[in-house]
Design a protein around this motif. Structure first.
Motif, PDB file in Angstrom:
ATOM      1  N   CYS A 237      16.691 136.787  17.557  1.00  0.00           N
ATOM      2  CA  CYS A 237      17.118 138.131  17.942  1.00  0.00           C
ATOM      3  C   CYS A 237      16.670 138.444  19.374  1.00  0.00           C
ATOM      4  CB  CYS A 237      16.541 139.167  16.983  1.00  0.00           C
ATOM      5  SG  CYS A 237      16.938 138.866  15.245  1.00  0.00           S
ATOM      6  N   PHE A 238      17.444 139.272  20.045  1.00  0.00           N
ATOM      7  CA  PHE A 238      17.068 139.690  21.403  1.00  0.00           C
ATOM      8  C   PHE A 238      17.642 141.078  21.673  1.00  0.00           C
ATOM      9  CE2 PHE A 238      21.027 137.378  21.624  1.00  0.00           C
ATOM     10  CZ  PHE A 238      21.817 138.091  22.513  1.00  0.00           C
ATOM     11  N   HIS A 239      16.982 141.804  22.599  1.00  0.00           N
ATOM     12  CA  HIS A 239      17.398 143.162  22.945  1.00  0.00           C
ATOM     13  C   HIS A 239      18.273 143.195  24.181  1.00  0.00           C
ATOM     14  CE1 HIS A 239      14.827 144.779  19.911  1.00  0.00           C
ATOM     15  NE2 HIS A 239      13.707 144.415  20.498  1.00  0.00           N
ATOM     16  N   SER A 240      17.990 142.328  25.152  1.00  0.00           N
ATOM     17  CA  SER A 240      18.693 142.398  26.434  1.00  0.00           C
ATOM     18  C   SER A 240      18.703 141.026  27.085  1.00  0.00           C
ATOM     19  CB  SER A 240      18.004 143.410  27.356  1.00  0.00           C
ATOM     20  OG  SER A 240      16.707 142.958  27.711  1.00  0.00           O
ATOM     21  N   THR A 241      19.329 140.948  28.253  1.00  0.00           N
ATOM     22  CA  THR A 241      19.422 139.676  28.972  1.00  0.00           C
ATOM     23  C   THR A 241      18.051 139.170  29.385  1.00  0.00           C
ATOM     24  OG1 THR A 241      19.778 140.945  31.016  1.00  0.00           O
ATOM     25  CG2 THR A 241      21.729 140.143  29.869  1.00  0.00           C
ATOM     26  N   ARG A 242      17.056 140.054  29.457  1.00  0.00           N
ATOM     27  CA  ARG A 242      15.707 139.649  29.849  1.00  0.00           C
ATOM     28  C   ARG A 242      15.143 138.610  28.880  1.00  0.00           C
ATOM     29  NH1 ARG A 242      13.384 144.183  29.044  1.00  0.00           N
ATOM     30  NH2 ARG A 242      13.607 145.096  31.093  1.00  0.00           N
ATOM     31  N   ASN A 243      15.512 138.704  27.603  1.00  0.00           N
ATOM     32  CA  ASN A 243      14.961 137.805  26.589  1.00  0.00           C
ATOM     33  C   ASN A 243      15.653 136.440  26.532  1.00  0.00           C
ATOM     34  OD1 ASN A 243      15.159 140.778  24.716  1.00  0.00           O
ATOM     35  ND2 ASN A 243      13.242 139.990  25.567  1.00  0.00           N
ATOM     36  N   ILE A 244      16.847 136.325  27.134  1.00  0.00           N
ATOM     37  CA  ILE A 244      17.685 135.160  26.870  1.00  0.00           C
ATOM     38  C   ILE A 244      17.135 133.857  27.440  1.00  0.00           C
ATOM     39  CG2 ILE A 244      19.964 134.158  27.345  1.00  0.00           C
ATOM     40  CD1 ILE A 244      21.177 136.847  26.842  1.00  0.00           C
ATOM     41  N   PRO A 245      16.679 133.784  28.714  1.00  0.00           N
ATOM     42  CA  PRO A 245      16.186 132.478  29.210  1.00  0.00           C
ATOM     43  C   PRO A 245      15.061 131.896  28.365  1.00  0.00           C
ATOM     44  CG  PRO A 245      16.505 134.004  31.039  1.00  0.00           C
ATOM     45  CD  PRO A 245      16.676 134.805  29.786  1.00  0.00           C
ATOM     46  N   THR A 246      14.064 132.731  28.031  1.00  0.00           N
ATOM     47  CA  THR A 246      12.963 132.235  27.196  1.00  0.00           C
ATOM     48  C   THR A 246      13.465 131.816  25.824  1.00  0.00           C
ATOM     49  OG1 THR A 246      11.255 133.531  28.315  1.00  0.00           O
ATOM     50  CG2 THR A 246      10.823 132.918  26.039  1.00  0.00           C
ATOM     51  N   LEU A 247      14.391 132.588  25.267  1.00  0.00           N
ATOM     52  CA  LEU A 247      14.910 132.282  23.934  1.00  0.00           C
ATOM     53  C   LEU A 247      15.659 130.946  23.948  1.00  0.00           C
ATOM     54  CD1 LEU A 247      14.778 133.631  21.195  1.00  0.00           C
ATOM     55  CD2 LEU A 247      16.953 134.754  21.678  1.00  0.00           C
ATOM     56  N   ILE A 248      16.492 130.722  24.951  1.00  0.00           N
ATOM     57  CA  ILE A 248      17.238 129.459  25.036  1.00  0.00           C
ATOM     58  C   ILE A 248      16.288 128.287  25.266  1.00  0.00           C
ATOM     59  CG2 ILE A 248      18.904 128.167  26.427  1.00  0.00           C
ATOM     60  CD1 ILE A 248      20.526 130.670  26.731  1.00  0.00           C
ATOM     61  N   ASN A 249      15.271 128.497  26.106  1.00  0.00           N
ATOM     62  CA  ASN A 249      14.292 127.419  26.321  1.00  0.00           C
ATOM     63  C   ASN A 249      13.503 127.119  25.055  1.00  0.00           C
ATOM     64  OD1 ASN A 249      14.998 127.071  29.026  1.00  0.00           O
ATOM     65  ND2 ASN A 249      13.554 128.636  29.733  1.00  0.00           N
ATOM     66  N   LEU A 250      13.212 128.149  24.265  1.00  0.00           N
ATOM     67  CA  LEU A 250      12.527 127.933  22.989  1.00  0.00           C
ATOM     68  C   LEU A 250      13.431 127.168  22.022  1.00  0.00           C
ATOM     69  CD1 LEU A 250      10.019 128.558  21.201  1.00  0.00           C
ATOM     70  CD2 LEU A 250      11.227 130.620  20.451  1.00  0.00           C
TER      71      LEU A 250
END
Length: 822
Positions: free
Chosen positions: A457-470
């Motif tokens: 889950c994510f709230h905004s684009t700020r979370n996406i790079p870390t989420l994809i790297n994870l």
């Protein structure tokens, strides 16, 4: 013989702007500054009321109606000084003009949301419900009109009054109904679909009846005039569909997906709305009718309609439309309802409105063999009033069909019927969600080669790079089992969400919808789709739109239906440029707590400090050091299992650090996930990997196996650290953080002291709370893991595991996917 000469003094017209207070002029004597004050007061007052009514789950239209009444002569307007200063009679022309321009474009948006093709495809059931929902209350409205004409409405014109009363009792507010259904997660249940289809038909019928009522209420008593008005109105509708629709379709075709809509097209469309309003006002059926018809002719496919909504919705709904409610409230004087007769008539009107709409709808619905509770809920939903009701009443009052007392009675009726809708529907109808049970609810499992499913889950684009790297770190390149990720964008349901968009996007049973539209402009969707194309990981972007107090239900329900082994949630704080952690708000904090309490699988809360930087790291360039601090317990074992999965990626270096020392007393932050104190837990030695369940031998064997694999891996390490107190632990963790990229920690270790004196995120446990603090680190991301425990899990009571549905497979966009064991 004396002659009485009456002199009428007209107020001077207001100038637009003043020269300022320093020139000795009062800005409130001028049109522009007074209009600015009125808009600011109205918007602030109605928003405060909406905030106060939010716990009651009421739509904002209720707050706006109440706000208009309170600012009018019923409450604050009883003060002559307030009324003459803020809403003087000389300013009403400007106020009403602004309000009606806002209303004009709002009705255009309502027409834009109504899809005539969908209405034509309306099934027999929904059509029957719509007809019953109009006919029964219309008949009771006619009967009520005779009683009112004999008592408080003597002398009003008969035929127009009869039609206005029938329309006011039979209207269903389509936009308000859509908002209530979305709030209650009923939008695409059987009840929601029937309600929306019937309300769309009702909306069109209401406008036809209103046009009839307006035609009959002209000042000319000749019936021939009314006939000409109706004929010209029909001619306008025909011209709109023959002439305007091809022009709008041409502009829509020249606005392809992925390209901005030309400013000229937007300007032409908005001008057409005004021109159509002028035409229908000239005909004599009100300018609003023309705007509504233009909205109906706009093509609903493609980005053109969406851009129009985006351009208009905030300005119209946020600033201009509340003025109409105040304009209506200034005409509503509740004090005119006095005496037993008036109050008796008020309750008679309310009873007839509810009885006709609810009983008529329930009776016809049950003829179609719909269950009684669903039929009753549908009856109350169809009884929703709103802005369209106020439009009918205001037109009736402006045309001298409704007097002050009748107008006040009908406004209170509309307010009451809409106010009771949400609480009654909640009481009578709460559909259970049936899902198939499944086996793999944790990352730790007997067969690690089975498919791993994550709901990220994510709230905004700020979370996406870390989420994809994870996700990239978790894909286990040398494992047979695939990684399947459902990436869920969490969006708060707001009043600006248009009804038709929610209908198109919502999934069956009110679940989050899939972003499967080709050429989507959503950057978040594009990011995950691009990652899916570059890797073997199955990624399915999806979006959940819900109020934050209930969005955890969507998360848990989706995890259950998609058979997720872990839900990954963003931490409710984000890192500022100076390194401090800043909260996104208490509501986001509560979402995480509720998911921890009700999740059907393991949960990981991701504290994002830029894992891999602000961009996605390519698979060939990925190089992270992941550390698992191990104290013992089932949560630590789950974190270790996730770390073992990550270790298989060639760019991941895993380090397992086992802390050994005296058996401290654990200061519990509560095992339920709500941050409450549930007492102290019985401590276990940190030298043992034993969990709190009965599978201690199995857990010890798992830990031993993991240590053996790590020791045999060249780019992995295992060490034991002696610690004597919490200061030693703090120092050890901070030292380790200087050389690692990601911590995987258990939420509630079997035995560890409280590492921070006070924390506002106690649900993360003692270790997680320390790592979430701004003082711990500014570069290391943390995943705090809670393992699913069937003995303590409190699943949502609305979720029922149906053994008969075990053969259902989760929705995965990969051909030939291997079904998961359940």
């Amino acid at each position: 013989m004396a002659t009485n000469n009456m002199t009428v003094i007209c107020p001077k017209p207001m100038k637009a702007t003043s020269n300022g207070a320093f020139q000795g002029e009062n800005p409130l004597d001028y049109a522009l500054p007074l209009a600015i004050l009125q808009i600011c007061l109205v918007v602030a007052f109605t928003r405060v009321l909406a905030f106060c009514l939010k716990p009651l789950r009421q739509p904002r239209v209720i707050a706006e109606i109440i706000g208009g009444i309170l600012l009018g002569p019923s409450a604050l307007g009883r003060s002559e000084k307030f009324l003459h200063t803020v809403f003087p009679a000389k300013s009403m022309t400007v106020l009403d003009t602004l309000a009606n321009i806002g209303l004009l474009y709002f009705l255009f948006l309502v027409g834009l949301e109504l899809d005539m093709n969908s209405i034509r495809r309306t099934g027999t059931k929904a059509l029957g419900i719509a007809v019953a929902g109009i006919t029964f209350p219309f008949i009771l409205g006619i009967g009520t009109s005779f009683i009112l004409r004999a008592t408080i409405s003597k002398g009003v014109p008969g035929a127009p009054f009869l039609v206005f009363m029938g329309v006011s009792l039979s209207v269903t507010a389509f936009p308000v109904l859509a908002r209530i259904l979305a709030e209650l997660k009923l939008l695409t249940t059987d009840v929601g679909r029937m309600a929306m289809s019937a309300a769309a038909v009702n909306d069109v019928a209401a406008w036809i009846l209103l046009a009839l009522a307006i035609a009959l209420s002209g000042t000319d008593t000749s019936p021939l005039i009314s006939v000409w008005v109706l004929i010209c109105g029909l001619g306008f509708i025909l011209a709109a569909f023959v002439l305007l629709k091809p022009l709008l379709e041409l502009m829509a075709r020249r606005s392809p997906d992925g390209e901005p809509v030309k400013e000229l097209y937007i300007c032409i469309t908005l001008t057409l709305v005004l021109a159509a309003g002028f035409a229908t006002d000239t005909i004599g059926i009100h300018a609003l009718f023309g705007a509504f018809v233009v909205g109906l002719t706009v093509p609903k496919d493609g980005p053109f309609a969406g851009v129009l909504i985006e351009k208009l919705e905030d300005l119209v709904s946020g600033l201009l439309l509340p003025l109409y409610f105040v304009s209506s409230g200034l005409k509503t004087n509740v004090a005119t309802i006095r005496g037993g007769q008036s109050w008796g008539l008020l309750w008679l009107v309310i009873f007839n409105a509810c009885f006709g709409k609810i009983v008529g709808t329930v009776a016809v619905t049950m003829l179609f063999k719909v269950k009684y509770r669903e039929a009753l809920a549908l009856g109350f939903l169809m009884n929703t009033k709103g802005l369209v009701e106020l439009i009918v009443l205001n037109i009736g009052k402006d045309r001298k069909v409704l007097n002050d007392q009748t107008f006040a009675i009908l406004v209170l009726m509309a307010l009451f019927t809409t106010f009771i809708t949400t609480p009654i529907v909640i009481a009578v109808y709460k559909p259970a969600r049936r899902v198939a049970p499944y086996k793999h609810r944790t990352v730790k499992r007997k067969n690690p080669d089975t498919e791993l499913r994550l709901l990220a889950c994510f709230h905004s684009t700020r979370n996406i790079p870390t989420l994809i790297n994870l996700i990239e770190s978790s894909r286990g390149t040398r494992r047979k089992g695939r990684l399947c990720v459902y990436s869920m964008h969490l969006m708060e349901l707001s009043e600006r969400s248009s009804a038709i968009s929610m209908v198109h996007k919502a999934r069956n049973n009110g679940l989050p919808f899939w972003n499967n539209k080709k050429g989507s402009e959503d950057r978040m969707v594009i990011a995950f789709e691009a990652y899916h194309q570059l890797t073997s990981v199955t990624v399915r972007p999806m979006t959940a739109i819900s109020d934050l107090h209930s969005i955890h239900e969507d998360i848990c329900m989706s995890a259950h239906q998609k058979r997720a082994a872990m839900i990954i949630l963003p931490f409710h704080k984000h890192q500022r440029f100076d390194g401090d952690m800043e909260s996104l708000g208490h509501s986001f904090h509560m979402v995480n707590k509720r998911v921890l309490r009700h999740a059907p699988c393991s949960v990981g809360i991701l504290i994002d400090r830029g894992l891999g930087g602000t961009t996605q790291v390519m698979a060939s360039e990925l190089s992270f050091k992941v550390v698992v601090p191990f104290f013992g317990g089932r949560d630590d074992l789950e974190a270790l299992a996730y770390g073992m999965r990550m270790m298989e990626h060639p760019g991941i270096t895993l380090s397992l650090v086992k802390f050994v020392g005296p058996p401290w007393k654990l200061v519990s932050s509560g095992s339920s996930g709500d941050g409450g104190d549930s007492g102290t837990k019985t401590p276990k030695s940190p030298q043992s990997p034993k969990g709190t369940d009965d599978n201690s031998n199995e857990d010890e064997a798992f830990f031993t196996e993991c240590v053996s694999k790590i020791k045999n891996q060249a780019d992995a390490s295992y060490e034991e650290r002696e610690v004597g107190n919490k200061a030693d632990i703090n120092e050890a963790l901070k030292t380790i953080s200087k050389s690692c990229s990601l911590f995987l920690v258990g939420r509630m270790p079997a035995c560890v002291p409280q590492l921070v004196e006070a924390s506002d995120c106690a649900e993360l446990g003692p270790v997680g709370s320390l790592m979430a603090s701004s003082d711990f680190s500014s570069t290391v991301s943390v995943l705090v893991v809670q393992q699913y425990d069937p003995s303590t899990a409190t699943l949502n009571p609305d979720i029922i595991e149906d053994q008969g549905g075990a053969d259902l497979q989760p929705d995965t966009p990969v051909a030939g996917a291997v079904p998961e064991d359940v």
